[in-house]
Design a protein around this motif. Structure first.
Motif, short mmCIF file in Angstrom:
data_model
loop_
_atom_site.label_atom_id
_atom_site.label_comp_id
_atom_site.label_asym_id
_atom_site.label_seq_id
_atom_site.Cartn_x
_atom_site.Cartn_y
_atom_site.Cartn_z
N SER A 1 -1.01 -2.62 6.15
CA SER A 1 0.42 -2.75 5.85
C SER A 1 0.80 -1.86 4.68
O SER A 1 -0.05 -1.50 3.85
CB SER A 1 0.75 -4.21 5.52
OG SER A 1 0.30 -4.53 4.21
N PRO A 2 2.10 -1.50 4.59
CA PRO A 2 2.54 -0.70 3.44
C PRO A 2 2.29 -1.37 2.10
O PRO A 2 2.06 -0.69 1.09
CB PRO A 2 4.04 -0.53 3.71
CG PRO A 2 4.19 -0.66 5.18
CD PRO A 2 3.16 -1.68 5.58
N ASP A 3 2.31 -2.72 2.06
CA ASP A 3 2.05 -3.41 0.80
C ASP A 3 0.69 -3.01 0.21
O ASP A 3 0.52 -2.97 -1.01
CB ASP A 3 2.10 -4.92 1.00
CG ASP A 3 3.51 -5.43 1.22
OD1 ASP A 3 4.47 -4.71 0.84
OD2 ASP A 3 3.67 -6.53 1.79
N ASP A 4 -0.28 -2.72 1.09
CA ASP A 4 -1.59 -2.30 0.61
C ASP A 4 -1.53 -0.93 -0.06
O ASP A 4 -2.36 -0.62 -0.93
CB ASP A 4 -2.60 -2.26 1.76
CG ASP A 4 -2.84 -3.64 2.36
OD1 ASP A 4 -2.90 -4.61 1.59
OD2 ASP A 4 -2.94 -3.75 3.59
N LEU A 5 -0.57 -0.10 0.36
CA LEU A 5 -0.39 1.19 -0.31
C LEU A 5 0.15 1.00 -1.72
O LEU A 5 -0.33 1.62 -2.68
CB LEU A 5 0.58 2.08 0.48
CG LEU A 5 0.10 2.70 1.78
CD1 LEU A 5 1.19 3.59 2.35
CD2 LEU A 5 -1.16 3.52 1.55
N TRP A 6 1.18 0.16 -1.85
CA TRP A 6 1.78 -0.02 -3.17
C TRP A 6 0.76 -0.63 -4.14
O TRP A 6 0.79 -0.33 -5.34
CB TRP A 6 3.01 -0.91 -3.10
CG TRP A 6 3.91 -0.73 -1.91
CD1 TRP A 6 4.57 -1.72 -1.24
CD2 TRP A 6 4.30 0.49 -1.26
NE1 TRP A 6 5.31 -1.20 -0.20
CE2 TRP A 6 5.16 0.15 -0.20
CE3 TRP A 6 3.98 1.83 -1.44
CZ2 TRP A 6 5.72 1.09 0.67
CZ3 TRP A 6 4.53 2.79 -0.59
CH2 TRP A 6 5.38 2.41 0.44
N ALA A 7 -0.15 -1.44 -3.62
CA ALA A 7 -1.17 -2.04 -4.48
C ALA A 7 -2.14 -1.01 -5.03
O ALA A 7 -2.82 -1.25 -6.03
CB ALA A 7 -1.93 -3.12 -3.71
N HIS A 8 -2.24 0.15 -4.36
CA HIS A 8 -3.14 1.22 -4.80
C HIS A 8 -2.34 2.51 -5.06
O HIS A 8 -2.79 3.60 -4.75
CB HIS A 8 -4.22 1.47 -3.75
CG HIS A 8 -5.08 0.27 -3.48
ND1 HIS A 8 -4.79 -0.64 -2.49
CD2 HIS A 8 -6.19 -0.18 -4.11
CE1 HIS A 8 -5.71 -1.60 -2.49
NE2 HIS A 8 -6.58 -1.35 -3.46
N ALA A 9 -1.17 2.34 -5.63
CA ALA A 9 -0.28 3.48 -5.85
C ALA A 9 -0.92 4.54 -6.73
O ALA A 9 -0.66 5.74 -6.55
CB ALA A 9 1.03 3.01 -6.47
N ASP A 10 -1.79 4.14 -7.65
CA ASP A 10 -2.39 5.11 -8.56
C ASP A 10 -3.41 6.00 -7.87
O ASP A 10 -3.88 6.98 -8.45
CB ASP A 10 -3.03 4.40 -9.75
CG ASP A 10 -4.13 3.43 -9.34
OD1 ASP A 10 -4.13 3.01 -8.16
OD2 ASP A 10 -4.97 3.09 -10.19
N GLU A 11 -3.75 5.68 -6.62
CA GLU A 11 -4.70 6.49 -5.87
C GLU A 11 -4.01 7.48 -4.93
O GLU A 11 -4.69 8.19 -4.18
CB GLU A 11 -5.63 5.59 -5.06
CG GLU A 11 -6.45 4.64 -5.92
CD GLU A 11 -7.29 3.69 -5.09
OE1 GLU A 11 -7.38 3.91 -3.85
OE2 GLU A 11 -7.85 2.74 -5.67
N LEU A 12 -2.68 7.53 -4.95
CA LEU A 12 -1.92 8.40 -4.05
C LEU A 12 -0.89 9.21 -4.83
O LEU A 12 -0.47 8.82 -5.92
CB LEU A 12 -1.23 7.56 -2.97
CG LEU A 12 -2.15 6.80 -2.01
CD1 LEU A 12 -1.36 5.78 -1.21
CD2 LEU A 12 -2.90 7.76 -1.09
N ASP A 13 -0.50 10.34 -4.24
CA ASP A 13 0.46 11.23 -4.88
C ASP A 13 1.74 11.43 -4.06
O ASP A 13 2.71 11.98 -4.57
CB ASP A 13 -0.19 12.60 -5.11
CG ASP A 13 -1.46 12.51 -5.92
OD1 ASP A 13 -1.38 12.02 -7.07
OD2 ASP A 13 -2.53 12.89 -5.41
N LEU A 14 1.73 11.01 -2.81
CA LEU A 14 2.89 11.18 -1.93
C LEU A 14 2.79 10.18 -0.80
O LEU A 14 1.71 9.97 -0.24
CB LEU A 14 2.91 12.61 -1.37
CG LEU A 14 3.97 12.93 -0.31
CD1 LEU A 14 5.38 12.88 -0.91
CD2 LEU A 14 3.71 14.29 0.33
#
Length: 364
Positions: free
Chosen positions: A66-79
């Motif tokens: 789910s997208p929520d899992d992305l926001w939880a690891h926002a510091d690991e992504l740039d875009l």
């Protein structure tokens, strides 16, 4: 901005929301082909799509449900790239912006111009990039027409005709053809997003809009045959056709000016190439069209009876979009498609919907 790769030589890490048609055919291949970007994480819980993505982009690719899992690891992504169904674009873009992540949103960025402008304001306040994937600004015919207009070969432009027509007499189903307003389906917002955006880029702001929109096919729920007429502030009239019910396809472009006209048949080859599994590679030909499909420039006679001269088509260049996004993130280069421009196109689409419903011309 969130993410540790920006400002370094390491590739910018991209999280892709959705691996359906848009994600797998357009976004993932173009991200993978862009120097300085790497596809890091894909949001899909579908095992078949996960297997497809791994086969195409490597075993190191990560997946979240789910997208929520992305926001939880926002510091690991740039875009973040949002390639999920239309109705999810606004809430997901808001969540990405709130997480401090730059975001690319597939078209249409929103269902209304006001929502698009709200997203643009949120991104500006947060200090992150918000860009809209209007890939058909890099179609071969559009690039050719831009060059032709810049060279002044047609004189003053009087009328611009643009057609995105198909022959699909039987609905395929799915959210794109849903009549539920929440889905933002139908051709007005699908293909209409492209032809309206192109018209505004070429000829500037619209001052009035007239439209006709029909549901032609048995069992169809959303518009499948739509015409939009735009009067631009500079006096140019754009006549735009989007249809799934056209048994005989017209020219992709017919542009009429005071000195000459330009007529071009056939669609840009890049989508078909991507669907066939071909991928853009640095230094290799891409978006190239055969001479038999070149448009013609002339006056006084139909191009189908030999009128005018053939004009070589500029190569299409979808990879240029993500190259521009990478440059914007790394070097502060211009946003290739700001959400404010997408909002201007949505003004026209909203006016077209009102015009078709009420049988009136809408002044903007």
């Amino acid at each position: 901005m969130t993410g540790t790769s920006v400002g370094t030589s390491a590739p910018l890490r991209v999280g892709l929301v959705g691996y359906g048609l848009a994600g797998s055919v357009f976004h993932a291949p173009l991200i993978a082909a862009t120097e300085g970007l790497t596809l890091d994480t894909v949001v899909t819980s579908n095992p078949e799509r996960q297997a497809q993505a791994r086969a195409e982009h490597g075993e190191d690719l990560r997946f979240v449900a789910s997208p929520d899992d992305l926001w939880a690891h926002a510091d690991e992504l740039d875009l973040i790239v949002i390639a999920s169904p239309n109705k999810t674009h606004v809430p997901l873009a808001k969540a990405a912006i709130a997480a401090g992540l730059p975001v690319v949103v597939d078209k249409p960025v929103a269902g209304t111009a006001s929502e698009a402008r709200e997203l643009a304001e949120l991104a500006e306040k947060q200090g992150v990039l918000l860009s809209v994937f209007q890939n058909r600004r890099w179609d071969n015919d559009f690039l050719t027409l831009q060059k032709l207009l810049a060279d002044g070969e047609l004189g003053d432009i009087w009328r611009f005709e643009s057609r995105f027509e198909r022959w699909r007499p039987h609905p395929k189903g799915g959210w794109r053809e849903s009549g539920n307003p929440e889905e933002i389906g139908g051709l007005l917002y699908d293909l209409g997003s492209h032809v309206v955006d192109q018209a505004l880029v070429l000829f500037g702001p619209a001052v009035s809009v007239y439209a006709e929109s029909d549901v032609r096919r048995p069992g169809a729920e959303a518009d499948d045959d739509t015409f939009i007429a735009i009067t631009h502030a500079n006096g140019v009239r754009s006549h735009l056709y989007v249809s799934a019910t056209t048994a005989q396809l017209g020219p992709r472009f017919r542009v009429l000016g005071s000195q000459a006209g330009y007529v071009k048949y056939g669609l840009d080859p890049q989508e078909a190439a991507l669907r066939d599994g071909k991928r853009p590679t640095a230094g290799e030909p891409w978006g190239v069209e055969g001479e038999s499909l070149w448009g013609r420039v002339g006056s006084g006679e139909s191009p189908l009876t030999g009128g005018g001269r053939p004009l070589a088509t500029v190569d299409g260049d979808y990879p240029a979009y993500y190259a521009a996004v990478a440059a914007a993130l790394r070097d502060g280069a211009p946003n290739p498609v700001p959400a404010t421009q997408a909002a201007d196109a949505l003004d026209v689409l909203e006016a077209a919907r009102v015009s078709a419903r009420d049988g009136v011309t809408v002044t903007l």
